[in-house]
Design a protein around this motif. Sequence first.
Motif, PDB file in Angstrom:
ATOM      1  N   VAL A 158      -2.382   2.362  12.158  1.00  0.00           N
ATOM      2  CA  VAL A 158      -3.020   2.822  10.911  1.00  0.00           C
ATOM      3  C   VAL A 158      -4.332   3.546  11.225  1.00  0.00           C
ATOM      4  O   VAL A 158      -4.684   4.539  10.571  1.00  0.00           O
ATOM      5  CB  VAL A 158      -3.225   1.663   9.911  1.00  0.00           C
ATOM      6  N   SER A 200       0.831  -1.208   0.000  1.00  0.00           N
ATOM      7  CA  SER A 200       0.000   0.000   0.000  1.00  0.00           C
ATOM      8  C   SER A 200       0.864   1.256   0.000  1.00  0.00           C
ATOM      9  O   SER A 200       0.342   2.366   0.041  1.00  0.00           O
ATOM     10  CB  SER A 200      -0.914  -0.001   1.235  1.00  0.00           C
ATOM     11  N   ASN A 233      -2.316  -2.107  13.663  1.00  0.00           N
ATOM     12  CA  ASN A 233      -3.772  -1.898  13.611  1.00  0.00           C
ATOM     13  C   ASN A 233      -4.196  -0.598  14.283  1.00  0.00           C
ATOM     14  O   ASN A 233      -5.009   0.151  13.732  1.00  0.00           O
ATOM     15  CB  ASN A 233      -4.508  -3.091  14.241  1.00  0.00           C
TER      16      ASN A 233
END
Length: 458
Positions: A114, A24, A111
């Motif tokens: 982000v 990404s 987790n």
Amino acid sequence: VANVMWGGRFSQSPSALMEAINASIDFDKRMAFQDIEGSIAHCMMLIASDIISKEDGESILNGLYQIRKEIEDGEFIFKKSLEDIHMNIEGRLREIIGDAAGRLHTARSRNDQVALDIRLWIRDAHDRTAEQITKLIKALLDKAEKNTDTVMPGFTHLQSAQPVTFGHHLMAYVEMFGRDLTRVRDSRTRLNESPLGACALAGTSFPISRHMTALALGFDGPTRNSLDSVADRDALLEFMSLASICAMHLSRLAEEITLWMTPQFNFIKLPDRWTTGSSIMPQKRNPDAAELVRGKTGRVIGSLVSLLTTMKGLPLTYSKDMQEDKERVFDAADTIEIVLAAMTGMIEDIQPVPERMAAAAGAGFATATDLADWLVRELNIPFRDAHHITGHLVAEAEKQGCDLSDLPLEVMQKADSRITDAVYGVLTVAASVHSRTSFGGTSPKRVAEQVAYWREKI
Ligand code: ARG
């Protein structure tokens, strides 16, 4: 090692396709500064809570400052093999400071990392959008203020309905963008809680202070449920929802600009710099900027629907599907930014053509309601009957190919013998507009009040 970050468990490197579908970094590098801010706050908290040593902490902080500088200077090398922005920054930190870099990720997961980064990013997008909407409202107010007396046709069904003023029409958009602004502010209040410290999903056994990092990053406090913190993307959905509504408003205005600019309407002039020509038809001036504002609305709405669709089937908590959030949100934010800017510029530059507007305002028997109202007011005729009499006169004028005000008094009196020539006083568009003095109405005085209200509020 198969992977520098989690090589322990893996004996194979990812296949090229795995890397391609997984990476990404090409888009999430746009969160680089947010990622570093989050890491700085996290690191300071780890030091303050005695979870890492001051020495390691300081070397991490210095490494992060250096990375921030490298990114600012365009020297940072983003690597696809390191997947995403979080890994890229941590990887570079390791190159700069060595093994101590590995301590930064104590009591943290990608987790919550982000979730934090994207929330910081979208918070800035809210602030930019609020500022831009405010600018647009100011441009509309300036234009409306100069045109409280500029009569134009008001439409329903795109048929001439009743005369209004250009100022009043523009103020309708001020109401829309004013609501958009409240939506931005509401959404910003709701999103301003820090997910950092939720870790992978369950929280952590380390004695962290989530309140400390929340405060350092300008949040009102930490989020309350660690599962929700890593599973939630509402802030992005809300941003795209409010952006979709705002874009829809912009699109309606863009549609009207497009219509008003046609030679057939010719209600406004828009300077050349907002238009393009045709490569074949020399006479053309096309309102491309307005058309693109209208067209790009589809992208914003599409992005909202795309992420809603991504999220709707996901079990708690984090799933990699959620990586799909960023491109949509970046695109929606970029798009709303450019369309708001373009519309503000167009509104500043638009010049009404009052003669054309006034002429059109009178066409289509737009003062028929004024005639009916006069019959009610002066002759005490019930409105339904007045409507009937007026309809009769409109049909007569249509037959004679003239305006209502051109019908001779004898013809009027055939419809109702009590009609006097005082009736002609209400048949002009200016009289019509000035008579609409009810709160929120189109009379110049009322429109000036609306402008004053928003000047005060904004
Ligand atoms: N690049 C990922 C994303 O954008 C970061 C989070 C990855 N977390 C994980 N457990 N794989 O969502």
